[in-house]
Design a protein around this motif. Sequence first.
Motif, PDB file in Angstrom:
ATOM      1  N   VAL A 159     -38.306 131.246 151.042  1.00  0.00           N
ATOM      2  CA  VAL A 159     -37.956 130.772 149.668  1.00  0.00           C
ATOM      3  C   VAL A 159     -38.645 129.691 149.104  1.00  0.00           C
ATOM      4  O   VAL A 159     -38.493 129.599 147.978  1.00  0.00           O
ATOM      5  N   LYS A 193     -42.063 127.511 148.188  1.00  0.00           N
ATOM      6  CA  LYS A 193     -43.316 127.780 147.438  1.00  0.00           C
ATOM      7  C   LYS A 193     -44.370 127.754 148.574  1.00  0.00           C
ATOM      8  O   LYS A 193     -45.389 128.407 148.849  1.00  0.00           O
ATOM      9  N   ASP A 226     -39.686 129.946 157.260  1.00  0.00           N
ATOM     10  CA  ASP A 226     -38.466 129.224 156.513  1.00  0.00           C
ATOM     11  C   ASP A 226     -38.043 128.188 157.312  1.00  0.00           C
ATOM     12  O   ASP A 226     -37.488 126.960 156.698  1.00  0.00           O
ATOM     13  N   ARG A 264     -40.204 123.425 154.769  1.00  0.00           N
ATOM     14  CA  ARG A 264     -39.241 123.109 153.608  1.00  0.00           C
ATOM     15  C   ARG A 264     -40.063 122.394 152.698  1.00  0.00           C
ATOM     16  O   ARG A 264     -40.744 121.629 152.920  1.00  0.00           O
ATOM     17  N   PRO A 265     -39.322 122.133 151.669  1.00  0.00           N
ATOM     18  CA  PRO A 265     -39.746 121.217 150.660  1.00  0.00           C
ATOM     19  C   PRO A 265     -39.413 119.845 151.336  1.00  0.00           C
ATOM     20  O   PRO A 265     -38.415 119.846 151.879  1.00  0.00           O
ATOM     21  N   ARG A 266     -40.270 118.855 150.871  1.00  0.00           N
ATOM     22  CA  ARG A 266     -39.878 117.618 151.224  1.00  0.00           C
ATOM     23  C   ARG A 266     -38.453 117.006 150.531  1.00  0.00           C
ATOM     24  O   ARG A 266     -38.571 117.188 149.423  1.00  0.00           O
ATOM     25  N   ALA A 267     -37.585 116.555 151.182  1.00  0.00           N
ATOM     26  CA  ALA A 267     -36.259 116.195 150.723  1.00  0.00           C
ATOM     27  C   ALA A 267     -36.626 114.925 149.829  1.00  0.00           C
ATOM     28  O   ALA A 267     -37.511 113.988 150.273  1.00  0.00           O
ATOM     29  N   PHE A 268     -35.820 114.752 148.780  1.00  0.00           N
ATOM     30  CA  PHE A 268     -35.870 113.410 147.823  1.00  0.00           C
ATOM     31  C   PHE A 268     -35.520 112.215 148.890  1.00  0.00           C
ATOM     32  O   PHE A 268     -34.673 112.263 149.701  1.00  0.00           O
ATOM     33  N   GLY A 269     -36.469 111.309 148.711  1.00  0.00           N
ATOM     34  CA  GLY A 269     -36.273 110.022 149.537  1.00  0.00           C
ATOM     35  C   GLY A 269     -36.491 110.365 151.106  1.00  0.00           C
ATOM     36  O   GLY A 269     -36.236 109.322 151.777  1.00  0.00           O
ATOM     37  N   ARG A 270     -37.055 111.245 151.408  1.00  0.00           N
ATOM     38  CA  ARG A 270     -37.363 111.560 153.064  1.00  0.00           C
ATOM     39  C   ARG A 270     -38.954 111.968 152.870  1.00  0.00           C
ATOM     40  O   ARG A 270     -39.656 112.539 152.346  1.00  0.00           O
ATOM     41  N   PRO A 278     -35.944 109.023 156.507  1.00  0.00           N
ATOM     42  CA  PRO A 278     -35.768 108.266 155.277  1.00  0.00           C
ATOM     43  C   PRO A 278     -37.030 107.580 154.961  1.00  0.00           C
ATOM     44  O   PRO A 278     -37.577 107.384 156.187  1.00  0.00           O
ATOM     45  N   LEU A 279     -37.444 107.423 153.851  1.00  0.00           N
ATOM     46  CA  LEU A 279     -38.746 106.919 153.577  1.00  0.00           C
ATOM     47  C   LEU A 279     -38.690 105.360 153.933  1.00  0.00           C
ATOM     48  O   LEU A 279     -37.403 105.026 154.023  1.00  0.00           O
ATOM     49  N   VAL A 323     -38.377 101.398 153.527  1.00  0.00           N
ATOM     50  CA  VAL A 323     -38.246 100.762 152.680  1.00  0.00           C
ATOM     51  C   VAL A 323     -39.391  99.443 152.533  1.00  0.00           C
ATOM     52  O   VAL A 323     -39.513  99.117 153.392  1.00  0.00           O
ATOM     53  N   GLU A 367     -39.714  96.032 154.322  1.00  0.00           N
ATOM     54  CA  GLU A 367     -38.765  95.879 155.463  1.00  0.00           C
ATOM     55  C   GLU A 367     -39.434  95.961 156.888  1.00  0.00           C
ATOM     56  O   GLU A 367     -40.282  96.686 156.937  1.00  0.00           O
ATOM     57  N   GLU A 421     -39.704 105.911 144.622  1.00  0.00           N
ATOM     58  CA  GLU A 421     -38.678 106.855 145.122  1.00  0.00           C
ATOM     59  C   GLU A 421     -37.687 106.052 146.046  1.00  0.00           C
ATOM     60  O   GLU A 421     -38.167 105.540 147.227  1.00  0.00           O
ATOM     61  N   THR A 422     -36.397 106.173 145.898  1.00  0.00           N
ATOM     62  CA  THR A 422     -35.511 105.527 146.725  1.00  0.00           C
ATOM     63  C   THR A 422     -35.350 106.515 147.968  1.00  0.00           C
ATOM     64  O   THR A 422     -35.116 107.547 148.037  1.00  0.00           O
ATOM     65  N   PRO A 423     -35.604 105.772 148.986  1.00  0.00           N
ATOM     66  CA  PRO A 423     -35.243 106.401 150.412  1.00  0.00           C
ATOM     67  C   PRO A 423     -33.994 106.725 150.612  1.00  0.00           C
ATOM     68  O   PRO A 423     -32.934 106.473 150.071  1.00  0.00           O
ATOM     69  N   ALA A 424     -33.770 107.961 151.339  1.00  0.00           N
ATOM     70  CA  ALA A 424     -32.559 108.530 151.530  1.00  0.00           C
ATOM     71  C   ALA A 424     -31.719 107.476 152.212  1.00  0.00           C
ATOM     72  O   ALA A 424     -32.059 106.585 153.076  1.00  0.00           O
ATOM     73  N   GLY A 441     -34.917 132.375 145.963  1.00  0.00           N
ATOM     74  CA  GLY A 441     -35.505 130.940 145.923  1.00  0.00           C
ATOM     75  C   GLY A 441     -35.314 130.082 144.837  1.00  0.00           C
ATOM     76  O   GLY A 441     -35.893 129.077 144.552  1.00  0.00           O
ATOM     77  N   CYS A 446     -33.231 117.465 144.815  1.00  0.00           N
ATOM     78  CA  CYS A 446     -33.375 116.721 145.896  1.00  0.00           C
ATOM     79  C   CYS A 446     -34.213 117.206 147.153  1.00  0.00           C
ATOM     80  O   CYS A 446     -34.110 116.747 148.155  1.00  0.00           O
ATOM     81  N   GLY A 447     -35.148 118.412 146.873  1.00  0.00           N
ATOM     82  CA  GLY A 447     -35.904 119.056 147.890  1.00  0.00           C
ATOM     83  C   GLY A 447     -35.043 119.708 149.023  1.00  0.00           C
ATOM     84  O   GLY A 447     -35.543 119.693 150.113  1.00  0.00           O
TER      85      GLY A 447
END
Lengths: 193, 357, 199, 178, 492, 223
Positions: free
Chosen positions: B291, B293, B335, B339-345, B351-352, B354, B357, E252-255, E373, E381-382
Amino acid sequence: MQDLILLIVGTALVNNVVLARFLGLCSFMGVTTKVDTAVGLGMATTFVMTVSSVLAWAVETYLLVPYGLGYLRTVTFILVIAAVVQFTESVVRKVSPSLFQTLGIYLPLITTNCAVLGIPLLNVHDKFNFIQSMLNGFGAALGFSMILAIFAGLRERLALADVPRLFMGPPIGFITASLLALAFMGFSGIHTN
Amino acid sequence: MNTAAQRSAPFAHAPTSIQNTMSTVLLALIPATLFDAWLFGWPAIVMFLTTVGSCLAAEAACLHLGKRPLQPTLFDGSAALTGWLLAMSLPPWSPWWISVIGAIFSICLAKHVFGGLGQNPFNPAMVGRIALLVSFPLQMTSFIAPRPLMSAGAPGLGESLAIIFGGHANLDGISAASALGYVKTELSRGIPVSESASHVPNLMDMAMGMHPGSFGETSALLILAGGLFLLARRVISWHIPVAVIATLFFMGSVFSAVDPGRFTSGSFQVFSGATFLGAFFIATDYVTSPVSKPGQLVFGFGVGLLTWVIRSFAGYPEGMAFAVLLMNALTPLIDHHIRPRAFGRTRKGDPLPVKGE
Amino acid sequence: MNGRTLYHALVLGAFCLGFGTLLATTDLLTADEIKLRQVEDLQASLGQVIPASIHDNNPVNDAIVMKNEEGKEITIYRATRGGRVTGVAYELLGSGYGGEIRLLLGVDGDGKILGVRATEHRETPGLGDKIDVAKTDWILRFTGLSLGAPPADKWKVKKDGGQFDQFSGATITPRGVVSAIRSGLEFFAAHKTQMLEVH
Amino acid sequence: MILAIGSLTAMGAALGTVLGVAARYFAVEGNPLEAEILGLLPGSNCAQCGFVGCAGAAAALAAGEAQVTLCPPGGKAVAEKLAKKLGVSVDLSHAEDKGPQVAFINEDSCIGCLRCIKDCSTDAIVGAPKQMHTVVSEVCHGCGKCFKVCPTEAIEMRPIATTIETWHWHKPGSTLSH
Amino acid sequence: MRIFPVRGGVHLEYRKELTSEKAIVALPLPKILLIPVQQHMGAPAITMVKVGDSVGKGQVVARGQGLVSAPVHAPTSGKVVEIEYITAPHPSGLPQITIVLEPDGLDQWAQLPDPIADPFAATPAAIRERVAASGIVGMGGATFPSAVKLGLGARNKLDTLLLNGAECEPYLTCDDRLMREHAEEVLDGARIMAHALGTAQIIVAIEGNKPEALASMTKAAAGFANISVATVPVQYPMGAERHLTLAVTGRETPARKLTADVGVVVHNVATAKAVHHAVRFGRPLVSRVVTVSGHAVAEAKNVEVPLGTKVADLLAFCGGLSSPPARVISGGPMMGQPLPSLEVPVVKGTSGILALTAWESNEAPAQPCIRCGNCVNVCPCGLVPVEMAAFVRNEKLENAAQIGLMDCVSCGGCSYICPSHIPLVHYFNYAKGRLNAMDRDRRKRDLVKTLVEARGARLEKQAQARKEAAAAAAAAAAAAQAANPDANRPNP
Amino acid sequence: MADSYSRIIKDGLWENNGVLCQMLGMCPTMAMTTSATNGLGMGLATAFVMATSNLLIAALRGYITQEVRIPVYILIIAAMVTLVDLSLNAYMHELYKVLGLFIPLIVSNCLPLGRAEVYASKEPVLPSFLDGVFMGLGFTASLTVIGACREIVGSGTLFADAHLLLGPVFSFLETRVLPADTGILVVVLPPGGFLATGLLLSLKRILDIRAGKPIRLAGAHSV
Ligand SMILES: Cc1cc2nc3c(=O)[nH]c(=O)nc-3n(C[C@H](O)[C@H](O)[C@H](O)COP(=O)(O)O)c2cc1C
Ligand SMILES: Cc1cc2nc3c(=O)[nH]c(=O)nc-3n(C[C@H](O)[C@H](O)[C@H](O)COP(=O)(O)O)c2cc1C
Ligand SMILES: Cc1cc2nc3c(=O)[nH]c(=O)nc-3n(C[C@H](O)[C@H](O)[C@H](O)COP(=O)(O)O)c2cc1C
Ligand SMILES: Cc1cc2nc3c(=O)[nH]c(=O)nc-3n(C[C@H](O)[C@H](O)[C@H](O)CO)c2cc1C
Ligand code: SF4
Ligand code: SF4
Ligand code: SF4
Ligand code: SF4
Ligand code: FES
């Protein structure tokens, strides 16, 4: 070198233990509901299969052939395998209780995983030398683990699908395996070149 | 107010539906189909209709057995598309029982035992084709040379019915090998590719379709046009087709440069056989491909590579269908891991960090 | 080593002793019988490619070992009548679609084929397995042929311009068989004197 | 023949030794699984499961002698966790799950006998002798012991009511609103 | 201004033309106002009035409690006629405590706090206090108490106040109109907020489909060097704060973190206007602009509505329903909530009331997922909605959580695009609710466990003490006996 | 007691059938069912090994310690297999030529060991023996049925070459069901083995549902 690589590819893909040689099916069907477990069993089997291929080769070369004891082949091979498995079982039980829990009754069943006996027997049949026996054992185990992982992936997906009740569980597992074997037939004939 | 009837947002929906998608794909197949119908004449038309009809009948039968309504499912176009693509992958003058057995494998065993539309892990049309190829290697590799409608010696409708339903085609007399099959057989008796390739139709003829082959695989250019249409309508994305074709071209080119006697060239790989049909219409089947890309790129690469391996080393002359099924089997793992990279991760899902920190 | 460990060793050892004895005894009892059966099997297959009418010996017992061009050892079973070699039989390897094809070829003293059989093959059922007498009598057609008849350039399947039928859709198998038989005959021609010479 | 028997026996004895040694050095003490299971149980030791508290239940589960659905206070959630831990599949769709409950003391019938207070394993009941008792619903876990001992049937087990804060969307396709 | 690309998103049919040229009109005072004590995220406010009390406009009727809460003010002057449980403007249709106010028609302000003459001279704390006292909550939909957000400057190093004028939901034009008609007030509020936050820079982000709003805000900002106006792409959900922050600042704000952790605080334009009113005039939040739209409404409008107005009254003001609506929702069609009835009030978070016809909402029964897809491609949110939904459908909620369910912002993009009309977001909402409930249960179980253990320890100690006492007594008795050997001897 | 014997028989043949329920011994089930005759031959040989090994294990179990039990069981099974192998070769040579190839594989068939672990190591001698016999016969029946299905659809024959296995008397069993060369070849190739087994399992499920029995939907061996 090229021959040895071809040997591994051949046993892993073309004559895949599970799909083409029909060996090791019980664990193939039983331990593939989750990818992680399948990978675990695959690793255990790889270890046992490689080691027993080597040991069986030694038994064949230094005991059975020189003294004309060919009729003891089955018995001695299976003893060697049983010992390797039970040793592995003890180690796994101690080192990783959770792996032991999930592999449950399958560890002893590796002994009767036909593949583990079948591959050393095939090695003898094909008159493989030490290196070839080891690589053949390893390649077969690799093919076994690979199929286990692929099949577990498929079954994880099937677990989320609306499979009709009539086929849910084992039947759909077999039908999926059938289509997988069909796909693997594409590799047949590679050895003729 | 009954909460069960309540549903949560959104309360707007794009004008998309399964029917829309499937009919767009069918539309894209029409030009190539019409051309091939002309090229192979009435028997091919009868074969095509028999195959699509068998698939629809099989779908209806399965729905009936599963006590499910025929209504949305039978007419959503997916069974017709499976039948259509199956027909495209059969030799043009295949007898009726080939169509029927193929439909049973495709629809009943590859699709409905898994729960019907969307649930099948393997491409139904390709399961049908391969089960047939393995079962009836003779019939499935007996292609006829093009015999355009209205041309001299082309059978009429009545004769065609006899060919398809009566088993009266003397295949030995008219059969011809596909380009891939020819090269492979020649190689098996020691004739190098560089020589045998000069006896197959030239690339231009292959692209235009004037050569023996499966019903729908011959006209590379019209299939390509259909594929571009799908791309333009955003029914498919470029990832799978481009990865398949590029991989195949690359492998062909590199290896034929190294050993021209043993391997066919990149352009031969791309223009012969079912490359375009496979790349644009078969490998792209939503249900059985990844699913995401990046996952689709990996999938396409795998299909291209395996197609080349099977074409070049294995017993079968054509590898596209096998390659698609093999990669179908890998799709759940792809699959699972890509996976796509999740936002903020991060890619790994943590989690990305900060900053500071 | 403590007592318990020793005990395990003893248990397993004892079982091995018991069952080892059982098996060794069985082997002792059956070994000769089994050898006899194997000879009978060989005799039966040789009988298929060497007619009983041309010999008065037991070809199984008149075997010589020769080396072919590649240095592989080949066992030649010889049929003799009145002390004269009337025919020989030996195994050939052909390559088919599914792998090796094992053939047994019987040739008379003039290089004429007495009979050929496929003894082991892995060809596809319905396609390549027609070389098996159990399926078709295709392979019987070789009886009576020799290197000169048909001429060398016709020792091919029809598709390659020769005289032998291939099966529709399966050319590789017959091609492998025909070429194996031809090289078998060539082997005979090259080593004729050695094979026919009486010791 | 002697050789055959001898070599086989020797092999057997050798392997027996290896296994004996392995069994000794790799023996596991206790059952690590039991501790893990105990961690999953509610820990209220209410004994509704029929075992001697949660530890007893855990031992029985680890030995495979009990159903994963044994614990009423744990309900479906705990059963699911146990099933996952033990690698068993249970059909929980029919498992009875009354949903969480809390005790409620009916002011009119309570005689302040103190019995419920003594039995409550979380000290969720407050009150003094001969005075009205109340249940602190935040800590009552609905085990129902007080309900059983109350001599005047003043205690009622009530399902925890849904509020706007605890409400959530039902599952699509299901007719339940909670 | 440089705009950074944002992954995913959908291109919607906006249908904003229904109201975008409708200037904001004020709603005449309705006959009755329903004022829930909870109109915000956090702890409910505590009622401060009794039935029968007369209240002035802007008088506190319920005060906030705890750190995250907000007071509620009377939207007009009148009499409290009832305080009871009334159906909330919430999809559950459950009741909540509501103060029923009967306006006296005078609309007379109560005693208001003094305006802060020079907010830029005031301390940030003073401004926060005023914002808190005015009951201002986020008007962008989240209704989070704004004063709490204004306090983020103390915890984080902030550099930017991002004013959210994206208004990416279809139909809604209330923010658009506000920016067109009240640009100065909005910017003044924003400057006050920036002062409270301690951020040097203010960026107003507006989607490219609102040229007039862009023009008027740019004009109003012209005098201020630290304010810039950014045109962001028309790409739903550009208005989501993390995505807007990414688009405008490239950060980009971390999760599981706030935008404040990357130095940005996002506020809605309506919030800014409310702050302006609270600080400059001392007026609390008692009304808001609501877009009334959809093709089932006779006359779509932008209306300034006293909080507590019944939806039915508001619709009546817009000419009523022209056809039976398929859905009546509060908020936009992508993230709004369906209303359980028309007898529920407009609250602080109500940005729109939409009455949609069947063809507008284009609902259809769900068909099997064909794994196209699309949902994966559009998810901002990926995430992989198709897989999460499959897990949820099979009750494997923890697996769904593992692959990011809790990162989903419920934007609705996936459901919108799904050719099979699968209610993906509904699955996610269910799963999130269920997981939260399970979490609550777990916390309770843990609590119970510690209590049980404490009790066990106590009982043991008591038993121990009793045993010791008994032993001591026995010892004493023994000692006594030793001293007096005859004492216990049976009589001869 | 009579009751428990009928239980053993029922379990072995149907209710707890080695292939259809326990799903053990799948390898020969796939590999040896290209024809009914093959299935029958493999099944009978396995049944013999199971009966004798169960008997021996039950008789000797008092001497077997936990740690070495698996090697011992396997040793016993392997010895039985070798015994069968050697004697068939010597005294029933025609039969041996049909079965010869797959006799050693019985050793690694999970079913005999499974029964040894589950049954023979706990029960008395006679029930263990009967368990071996009937589990073996149930196994034989499954293999024969699967073999028959595959043979009919795949090659169009039934019990081809039965005379080699059972003697010339049984050549009447050999039937041609479909015209020559009309079989669907995949069915006798590896994919067909899985397919036939899968379909047979769902057939058993239909029968179980008809009989009102609870059906198991979970994986093969979930404990
Ligand atoms: C499943 C399958 C099995 C085959 N088995 C055989 C076989 O047993 N013998 C053989 O010669 N060719 C076999 N073939 C090869 C093809 O039939 C091949 O195209 C043919 O041998 C080439 O000969 P032709 O020139 O007659 O087409 C098989 C092909 C397939 C797809
Ligand atoms: C998917 C999504 C879309 C949103 N769209 C908008 C929007 O268009 N305008 C807006 O002001 N806030 C929108 N929000 C809310 C913002 O994320 C954020 O909460 C708000 O701008 C903060 O300002 P406030 O506290 O003043 O309301 C959206 C949130 C989400 C999750
Ligand atoms: C299930 C099924 C499988 C068939 N398989 C074959 C086949 O493998 N080869 C074949 O020539 N005909 C096959 N047929 C077709 C019939 O046997 C057909 O009647 C026969 O080929 C007639 O051929 P004729 O007209 O040449 O006699 C099949 C038919 C059915 C229903
Ligand atoms: C782009 C596209 C490609 C498709 N390709 C195939 C195909 O190769 N084979 C097939 O059986 N169905 C194909 N379908 C139809 C449909 O997805 C298929 O019937 C499902 O696999 C049935 O579950 C395709 C559909 C689309 C939209
Ligand atoms: S019922 Fe549950 S909580 Fe109560 S003792 Fe048993 S395991 Fe513990
Ligand atoms: S049900 Fe009764 S005894 Fe149990 S925790 Fe609640 S109040 Fe205590
Ligand atoms: S958009 Fe819908 S149909 Fe497509 S993959 Fe997602 S859930 Fe499935
Ligand atoms: S609703 Fe959630 S899963 Fe769906 S697109 Fe939006 S963020 Fe992604
Ligand atoms: S029979 Fe069980 S693994 Fe082979």
